[in-house]
Design a protein around this motif. Structure first.
Motif, PDB file in Angstrom:
ATOM      1  N   GLN A 121       0.833  -1.205   0.000  1.00  0.00           N
ATOM      2  CA  GLN A 121       0.000   0.000   0.000  1.00  0.00           C
ATOM      3  C   GLN A 121       0.868   1.257   0.000  1.00  0.00           C
ATOM      4  O   GLN A 121       0.535   2.249  -0.663  1.00  0.00           O
ATOM      5  N   ALA A 122       1.988   1.213   0.730  1.00  0.00           N
ATOM      6  CA  ALA A 122       2.889   2.369   0.761  1.00  0.00           C
ATOM      7  C   ALA A 122       3.480   2.630  -0.611  1.00  0.00           C
ATOM      8  O   ALA A 122       3.591   3.779  -1.053  1.00  0.00           O
ATOM      9  N   VAL A 123       3.847   1.553  -1.326  1.00  0.00           N
ATOM     10  CA  VAL A 123       4.390   1.701  -2.675  1.00  0.00           C
ATOM     11  C   VAL A 123       3.336   2.306  -3.602  1.00  0.00           C
ATOM     12  O   VAL A 123       3.632   3.206  -4.394  1.00  0.00           O
ATOM     13  N   GLU A 124       2.097   1.828  -3.490  1.00  0.00           N
ATOM     14  CA  GLU A 124       1.043   2.361  -4.349  1.00  0.00           C
ATOM     15  C   GLU A 124       0.765   3.833  -4.045  1.00  0.00           C
ATOM     16  O   GLU A 124       0.484   4.624  -4.948  1.00  0.00           O
ATOM     17  N   ARG A 125       0.839   4.221  -2.759  1.00  0.00           N
ATOM     18  CA  ARG A 125       0.646   5.638  -2.410  1.00  0.00           C
ATOM     19  C   ARG A 125       1.757   6.486  -3.019  1.00  0.00           C
ATOM     20  O   ARG A 125       1.514   7.592  -3.524  1.00  0.00           O
ATOM     21  N   ALA A 126       2.982   5.951  -2.984  1.00  0.00           N
ATOM     22  CA  ALA A 126       4.105   6.681  -3.580  1.00  0.00           C
ATOM     23  C   ALA A 126       3.918   6.829  -5.087  1.00  0.00           C
ATOM     24  O   ALA A 126       4.189   7.891  -5.665  1.00  0.00           O
ATOM     25  N   ARG A 127       3.463   5.749  -5.735  1.00  0.00           N
ATOM     26  CA  ARG A 127       3.194   5.828  -7.173  1.00  0.00           C
ATOM     27  C   ARG A 127       2.160   6.914  -7.464  1.00  0.00           C
ATOM     28  O   ARG A 127       2.298   7.690  -8.407  1.00  0.00           O
ATOM     29  N   GLN A 128       1.110   6.955  -6.637  1.00  0.00           N
ATOM     30  CA  GLN A 128       0.035   7.910  -6.891  1.00  0.00           C
ATOM     31  C   GLN A 128       0.510   9.348  -6.734  1.00  0.00           C
ATOM     32  O   GLN A 128       0.085  10.243  -7.470  1.00  0.00           O
ATOM     33  N   VAL A 129       1.423   9.590  -5.775  1.00  0.00           N
ATOM     34  CA  VAL A 129       1.986  10.937  -5.602  1.00  0.00           C
ATOM     35  C   VAL A 129       2.694  11.374  -6.881  1.00  0.00           C
ATOM     36  O   VAL A 129       2.524  12.513  -7.353  1.00  0.00           O
ATOM     37  N   LEU A 130       3.470  10.475  -7.472  1.00  0.00           N
ATOM     38  CA  LEU A 130       4.203  10.807  -8.696  1.00  0.00           C
ATOM     39  C   LEU A 130       3.246  11.011  -9.871  1.00  0.00           C
ATOM     40  O   LEU A 130       3.438  11.908 -10.697  1.00  0.00           O
ATOM     41  N   LEU A 131       2.218  10.165  -9.948  1.00  0.00           N
ATOM     42  CA  LEU A 131       1.232  10.314 -11.021  1.00  0.00           C
ATOM     43  C   LEU A 131       0.487  11.642 -10.881  1.00  0.00           C
ATOM     44  O   LEU A 131       0.262  12.353 -11.864  1.00  0.00           O
ATOM     45  N   ASP A 132       0.098  11.974  -9.642  1.00  0.00           N
ATOM     46  CA  ASP A 132      -0.601  13.243  -9.402  1.00  0.00           C
ATOM     47  C   ASP A 132       0.296  14.432  -9.724  1.00  0.00           C
ATOM     48  O   ASP A 132      -0.193  15.518 -10.042  1.00  0.00           O
ATOM     49  N   GLY A 133       1.621  14.217  -9.649  1.00  0.00           N
ATOM     50  CA  GLY A 133       2.564  15.289  -9.965  1.00  0.00           C
ATOM     51  C   GLY A 133       2.758  15.500 -11.457  1.00  0.00           C
ATOM     52  O   GLY A 133       3.482  16.411 -11.863  1.00  0.00           O
ATOM     53  N   GLY A 134       2.136  14.643 -12.271  1.00  0.00           N
ATOM     54  CA  GLY A 134       2.179  14.843 -13.715  1.00  0.00           C
ATOM     55  C   GLY A 134       3.034  13.870 -14.493  1.00  0.00           C
ATOM     56  O   GLY A 134       3.135  13.987 -15.724  1.00  0.00           O
ATOM     57  N   LEU A 135       3.663  12.913 -13.829  1.00  0.00           N
ATOM     58  CA  LEU A 135       4.471  11.941 -14.552  1.00  0.00           C
ATOM     59  C   LEU A 135       3.589  10.879 -15.201  1.00  0.00           C
ATOM     60  O   LEU A 135       2.538  10.518 -14.663  1.00  0.00           O
ATOM     61  N   ALA A 136       4.032  10.387 -16.343  1.00  0.00           N
ATOM     62  CA  ALA A 136       3.304   9.329 -17.035  1.00  0.00           C
ATOM     63  C   ALA A 136       3.528   8.003 -16.310  1.00  0.00           C
ATOM     64  O   ALA A 136       4.559   7.810 -15.659  1.00  0.00           O
ATOM     65  N   PRO A 137       2.571   7.049 -16.419  1.00  0.00           N
ATOM     66  CA  PRO A 137       2.730   5.749 -15.751  1.00  0.00           C
ATOM     67  C   PRO A 137       4.037   5.047 -16.091  1.00  0.00           C
ATOM     68  O   PRO A 137       4.677   4.452 -15.218  1.00  0.00           O
ATOM     69  N   ALA A 138       4.473   5.105 -17.361  1.00  0.00           N
ATOM     70  CA  ALA A 138       5.717   4.452 -17.752  1.00  0.00           C
ATOM     71  C   ALA A 138       6.915   5.096 -17.055  1.00  0.00           C
ATOM     72  O   ALA A 138       7.863   4.406 -16.657  1.00  0.00           O
ATOM     73  N   GLN A 139       6.880   6.443 -16.892  1.00  0.00           N
ATOM     74  CA  GLN A 139       7.971   7.130 -16.205  1.00  0.00           C
ATOM     75  C   GLN A 139       8.017   6.720 -14.732  1.00  0.00           C
ATOM     76  O   GLN A 139       9.087   6.489 -14.169  1.00  0.00           O
ATOM     77  N   VAL A 140       6.841   6.628 -14.114  1.00  0.00           N
ATOM     78  CA  VAL A 140       6.759   6.242 -12.704  1.00  0.00           C
ATOM     79  C   VAL A 140       7.304   4.828 -12.517  1.00  0.00           C
ATOM     80  O   VAL A 140       8.085   4.564 -11.609  1.00  0.00           O
ATOM     81  N   ALA A 141       6.884   3.919 -13.381  1.00  0.00           N
ATOM     82  CA  ALA A 141       7.355   2.537 -13.267  1.00  0.00           C
ATOM     83  C   ALA A 141       8.866   2.460 -13.447  1.00  0.00           C
ATOM     84  O   ALA A 141       9.550   1.705 -12.743  1.00  0.00           O
ATOM     85  N   ALA A 142       9.408   3.248 -14.389  1.00  0.00           N
ATOM     86  CA  ALA A 142      10.852   3.247 -14.611  1.00  0.00           C
ATOM     87  C   ALA A 142      11.596   3.745 -13.373  1.00  0.00           C
ATOM     88  O   ALA A 142      12.663   3.225 -13.024  1.00  0.00           O
ATOM     89  N   ILE A 143      11.029   4.740 -12.678  1.00  0.00           N
ATOM     90  CA  ILE A 143      11.647   5.249 -11.448  1.00  0.00           C
ATOM     91  C   ILE A 143      11.733   4.134 -10.407  1.00  0.00           C
ATOM     92  O   ILE A 143      12.755   3.945  -9.746  1.00  0.00           O
TER      93      ILE A 143
END
Length: 239
Positions: free
Chosen positions: A206-228
């Motif tokens: 759940q913590a990882v998913e919350r972190a992903r959502q923060v990055l997505l909400d910041g404007g990054l594309a899903p592929a960019q988030v996954a690469a990070i």
């Protein structure tokens, strides 16, 4: 070991069928579908990818191990030894097609893991051309050959390939070795993003998913988030 691609697919089906005879494992399987991002059970590629993830990558809370390793339902004794080894040694990958041999298959470069993967021709290998990107799990079938998963997908996009090469290079610089992506990461990078983490998911997930959502909400594309996240997982950590 010399296995037919169809035997791999049949082994996955039989393994899942055996495990789901146990009520607690069956409940775990159903719950895991939502966490995997299952929105449409009619999407056969997603259904197959979920089954592979559940069996081969995700430790089961009900079984306290990877399902492929479970002895609870006699899975290990019922599954042929060569097939069990092929399932255990399979891995998800992002592949760049480097050559195609009509009627025989294709050679593909494992962008994150490194090395070339010879894929045999089968009904599970999508029609490909040099420069295509293949995304999915591959299985060793003997004689240094591999077969594609039924869930393998192909993309023909030069910009996507260039971006993946760049991400792979960055991951290798951080790790200086083999970088393995997870099947769940492939889903995040290339397919539908889950809207919500499952309520029953472990706190760490759940913590990882919350972190992903923060990055997505910041404007990054899903592929960019996954690469990070791939790069973070590959980076050396101070104990």
């Amino acid at each position: 070991m010399a296995l037919a691609p169809e035997s791999i697919d049949r082994a996955l089906h039989d393994l899942l069928e055996q495990l789901l005879l146990d009520p607690s494992t069956r409940a775990d399987f159903v719950a895991s579908w939502e966490h995997f991002g299952g929105q449409d059970a009619a999407d056969m590629r997603r259904v197959q990818s979920h089954a592979e993830w559940f069996l081969l990558e995700r430790p089961s809370p009900a079984l306290q191990c990877l399902p492929i390793e479970s002895a609870v339902t006699g899975v290990q004794s019922n599954l042929d030894a060569d097939l069990r080894q092929a399932l255990r040694e399979s891995f998800p990958a992002i592949l760049e097609v480097t050559s195609v041999r009509a009627g025989q298959g294709a050679w593909a470069r494992d962008l994150f893991g490194g090395g070339e993967v010879p894929l045999v021709q089968s009904r599970f290998l999508p029609p490909v051309e040099v420069g295509d990107v293949l995304v999915g799990r591959v299985y060793p079938i003997g004689d240094q050959l591999y077969c594609a998963s039924r869930a393998m997908a192909a993309f023909r996009n030069a910009k996507l390939l260039a971006a993946l090469r760049k991400d792979a290079q960055a991951a290798h610089l951080a790790r200086r070795g083999v970088v393995r992506v997870l099947q769940s990461e492939l889903e995040l990078m290339f397919f539908e993003e889950p809207e919500h983490p499952a309520a029953a998911a472990p706190e760490s997930e759940q913590a990882v998913e919350r972190a992903r959502q923060v990055l997505l909400d910041g404007g990054l594309a899903p592929a960019q988030v996954a690469a990070i996240f791939v790069q973070l997982r590959a980076a050396a950590r101070d104990a």
